[in-house]
Design a protein around this motif. Structure first.
Motif, mmCIF file in Angstrom:
data_model
loop_
_atom_site.group_PDB
_atom_site.id
_atom_site.type_symbol
_atom_site.label_atom_id
_atom_site.label_comp_id
_atom_site.label_asym_id
_atom_site.label_seq_id
_atom_site.Cartn_x
_atom_site.Cartn_y
_atom_site.Cartn_z
ATOM 1 N N SER A 71 -12.666 -13.641 22.413
ATOM 2 C CA SER A 71 -12.712 -13.909 23.966
ATOM 3 C C SER A 71 -11.498 -15.098 24.250
ATOM 4 O O SER A 71 -10.996 -15.025 25.521
ATOM 5 N N LYS A 72 -11.190 -15.961 23.199
ATOM 6 C CA LYS A 72 -10.204 -16.913 23.403
ATOM 7 C C LYS A 72 -8.803 -16.355 23.221
ATOM 8 O O LYS A 72 -7.758 -17.247 23.677
ATOM 9 N N HIS A 73 -8.604 -15.325 22.910
ATOM 10 C CA HIS A 73 -7.261 -14.791 22.520
ATOM 11 C C HIS A 73 -6.808 -13.661 23.620
ATOM 12 O O HIS A 73 -5.771 -13.316 23.727
ATOM 13 N N LYS A 74 -7.608 -13.266 24.493
ATOM 14 C CA LYS A 74 -7.424 -12.076 25.403
ATOM 15 C C LYS A 74 -6.322 -12.305 26.373
ATOM 16 O O LYS A 74 -5.585 -11.267 27.055
ATOM 17 N N ASP A 75 -5.928 -13.555 26.607
ATOM 18 C CA ASP A 75 -4.716 -13.728 27.420
ATOM 19 C C ASP A 75 -3.296 -14.285 26.831
ATOM 20 O O ASP A 75 -2.682 -14.780 27.467
ATOM 21 N N LYS A 76 -3.468 -14.325 25.336
ATOM 22 C CA LYS A 76 -2.552 -14.706 24.642
ATOM 23 C C LYS A 76 -1.485 -13.711 24.118
ATOM 24 O O LYS A 76 -1.779 -12.453 24.053
ATOM 25 N N ALA A 77 -0.083 -14.302 23.902
ATOM 26 C CA ALA A 77 0.823 -13.425 23.476
ATOM 27 C C ALA A 77 0.759 -13.269 21.700
ATOM 28 O O ALA A 77 0.583 -14.240 21.039
ATOM 29 N N ILE A 78 0.683 -12.015 21.303
ATOM 30 C CA ILE A 78 0.354 -11.792 19.860
ATOM 31 C C ILE A 78 1.285 -10.806 19.197
ATOM 32 O O ILE A 78 1.286 -9.603 19.647
ATOM 33 N N CYS A 79 2.004 -11.039 18.181
ATOM 34 C CA CYS A 79 2.855 -10.414 17.496
ATOM 35 C C CYS A 79 2.414 -10.006 16.140
ATOM 36 O O CYS A 79 2.248 -11.200 15.396
ATOM 37 N N MET A 80 1.944 -8.987 15.543
ATOM 38 C CA MET A 80 1.490 -8.769 14.346
ATOM 39 C C MET A 80 2.406 -7.787 13.646
ATOM 40 O O MET A 80 2.326 -6.523 13.941
ATOM 41 N N LEU A 81 2.927 -7.987 12.553
ATOM 42 C CA LEU A 81 3.750 -7.157 11.626
ATOM 43 C C LEU A 81 3.539 -7.070 10.526
ATOM 44 O O LEU A 81 3.470 -8.210 9.556
ATOM 45 N N ASN A 82 3.274 -6.021 9.920
ATOM 46 C CA ASN A 82 2.796 -5.978 8.514
ATOM 47 C C ASN A 82 3.316 -4.893 7.891
ATOM 48 O O ASN A 82 3.693 -3.990 8.127
ATOM 49 N N GLY A 83 3.572 -4.924 6.350
ATOM 50 C CA GLY A 83 4.269 -4.041 5.599
ATOM 51 C C GLY A 83 3.206 -3.054 5.091
ATOM 52 O O GLY A 83 2.184 -3.339 4.624
ATOM 53 N N GLU A 84 3.773 -1.804 5.161
ATOM 54 C CA GLU A 84 2.950 -0.556 4.813
ATOM 55 C C GLU A 84 2.523 -0.750 3.565
ATOM 56 O O GLU A 84 1.242 -0.245 3.295
ATOM 57 N N LEU A 85 3.559 -1.272 2.477
ATOM 58 C CA LEU A 85 3.196 -1.093 1.327
ATOM 59 C C LEU A 85 2.997 -2.514 0.534
ATOM 60 O O LEU A 85 2.941 -2.580 -0.326
ATOM 61 N N ASP A 86 2.170 -3.269 1.450
ATOM 62 C CA ASP A 86 1.797 -4.685 0.955
ATOM 63 C C ASP A 86 0.724 -4.455 0.112
ATOM 64 O O ASP A 86 -0.385 -4.219 0.553
ATOM 65 N N ASP A 87 0.937 -4.945 -1.298
ATOM 66 C CA ASP A 87 -0.089 -4.930 -1.960
ATOM 67 C C ASP A 87 -0.744 -6.262 -2.355
ATOM 68 O O ASP A 87 -1.604 -6.488 -3.254
ATOM 69 N N VAL A 88 -0.260 -7.367 -1.287
ATOM 70 C CA VAL A 88 -0.783 -8.623 -1.525
ATOM 71 C C VAL A 88 -1.654 -8.964 -0.453
ATOM 72 O O VAL A 88 -3.020 -9.566 -0.687
ATOM 73 N N VAL A 89 -1.451 -8.623 0.655
ATOM 74 C CA VAL A 89 -2.143 -8.810 1.929
ATOM 75 C C VAL A 89 -2.433 -7.479 2.549
ATOM 76 O O VAL A 89 -1.504 -7.065 3.214
ATOM 77 N N ASN A 90 -3.440 -6.876 2.445
ATOM 78 C CA ASN A 90 -3.731 -5.260 2.964
ATOM 79 C C ASN A 90 -3.804 -5.649 4.329
ATOM 80 O O ASN A 90 -4.794 -6.050 4.933
ATOM 81 N N PRO A 91 -2.933 -4.514 5.055
ATOM 82 C CA PRO A 91 -2.724 -4.584 6.515
ATOM 83 C C PRO A 91 -3.832 -3.759 7.219
ATOM 84 O O PRO A 91 -3.971 -4.069 8.340
ATOM 85 N N VAL A 92 -5.090 -3.318 6.289
ATOM 86 C CA VAL A 92 -6.100 -2.823 7.124
ATOM 87 C C VAL A 92 -6.878 -4.093 7.697
ATOM 88 O O VAL A 92 -7.348 -3.706 8.825
ATOM 89 N N TYR A 93 -6.872 -5.118 7.232
ATOM 90 C CA TYR A 93 -7.494 -6.342 7.915
ATOM 91 C C TYR A 93 -6.775 -6.875 9.091
ATOM 92 O O TYR A 93 -7.395 -7.482 9.854
ATOM 93 N N GLN A 94 -5.428 -6.691 9.415
ATOM 94 C CA GLN A 94 -4.772 -6.982 10.486
ATOM 95 C C GLN A 94 -5.126 -5.661 11.579
ATOM 96 O O GLN A 94 -5.397 -5.989 12.696
ATOM 97 N N LYS A 95 -5.343 -4.591 11.074
ATOM 98 C CA LYS A 95 -5.481 -3.433 11.916
ATOM 99 C C LYS A 95 -7.041 -3.549 12.279
ATOM 100 O O LYS A 95 -7.256 -3.167 13.590
ATOM 101 N N ASN A 96 -7.901 -4.083 11.492
ATOM 102 C CA ASN A 96 -8.983 -4.395 12.169
ATOM 103 C C ASN A 96 -9.275 -5.189 13.243
ATOM 104 O O ASN A 96 -10.068 -5.014 14.212
ATOM 105 N N TYR A 97 -8.524 -6.356 13.017
ATOM 106 C CA TYR A 97 -8.275 -7.177 14.504
ATOM 107 C C TYR A 97 -7.910 -6.544 15.510
ATOM 108 O O TYR A 97 -8.085 -6.764 16.852
ATOM 109 N N TYR A 98 -6.709 -5.796 15.349
ATOM 110 C CA TYR A 98 -6.232 -5.329 16.626
ATOM 111 C C TYR A 98 -7.032 -4.154 17.318
ATOM 112 O O TYR A 98 -7.032 -4.159 18.477
#
Length: 229
Positions: A162-189
């Motif tokens: 609710s505190k993010h809904k009017d903010k500018a957000i850019c999320m860029l993740n590597g498809e093959l990232d085996d350190v930070v799984n991009p699924v967790y950014q996708k969950n947020y998106y």
């Protein structure tokens, strides 16, 4: 020192920071940059200089257990949540440092990996207009482990949509990232996209063929995003 920028070491209270500043008149936004796990201010200078060369002032933060603030066996990531949570607690000092120099500019938080996690966590702050998260995550489930579970859940971006809904957000993740799984950014998106007011840009991209790195293309995408704000 890189072309068309200038650098100044400073301190935000007891926290070492580095200003990377445009030679020309600065634009109306200032970027606070948080480095990744096992990195430091020194290794962040080039990335900050790209934004500064485009006339965005950048403050690079030295995080706990890194650089001048100590060290750790970075193969052992068990203290990574501790550093992210400390970044949340230290933000008032960082904010005061920025406001002393740029009292009116919009503030964006940015970071790579651990720094991208930090940027997403700081979106809940009223003073923050947006975030640039490179290989970060907005679902903090991987950080909610003992003994940090309660604190991580308190700051988890998924609990502050609710505190993010009017903010500018850019999320860029590597498809093959085996350190930070991009699924967790996708969950947020998936959670933010239906609530976001679209008065500011909302971008989520999984970059094909890319691992846990920040590519030239990703940096170009952040510059395009900044111009849309």
């Amino acid at each position: 020192m890189y072309l068309h920028v200038k650098e100044e070491m400073a301190a935000a209270g007891s926290i070492p920071v580095l200003w990377v500043l445009p030679e020309a008149e600065a634009k109306d936004k200032v970027i606070i940059y948080y480095h990744g796990w096992g990195s430091d201010v020194e290794s962040s200078r080039f990335r900050a200089s790209i934004w500064a060369a485009a006339d965005y002032p950048v403050l690079v933060v030295e995080e706990a257990l890194h650089g001048a603030r100590g060290s750790w066996d970075y193969e052992d990531i068990k203290k990574l949540p501790e550093v992210v949570i400390e970044n949340m607690k230290e933000f008032d000092a960082i904010l005061a440092c920025v406001r002393a120099r740029f009292p009116e500019k919009k503030i964006l938080v940015a970071g790579h990996s651990m720094g991208g996690m930090t940027a997403m966590g700081l979106l809940a702050r009223d003073e923050v207009a947006g975030a640039l998260a490179l290989n970060g995550l907005g679902d903090w489930t991987p950080l909610a482990i003992a003994p940090y579970k309660e604190a991580a859940q308190a700051y988890d971006p998924m609990n502050h949509i609710s505190k993010h809904k009017d903010k500018a957000i850019c999320m860029l993740n590597g498809e093959l990232d085996d350190v930070v799984n991009p699924v967790y950014q996708k969950n947020y998106y998936e959670k933010i996209k239906d609530e976001h007011e679209n008065t500011a840009p909302l971008v989520f991209e999984i970059i094909e063929g890319t691992s846990h790195v920040v590519t030239t293309n990703m940096m170009a995408m952040t510059l395009e995003f900044l111009e849309k704000m």
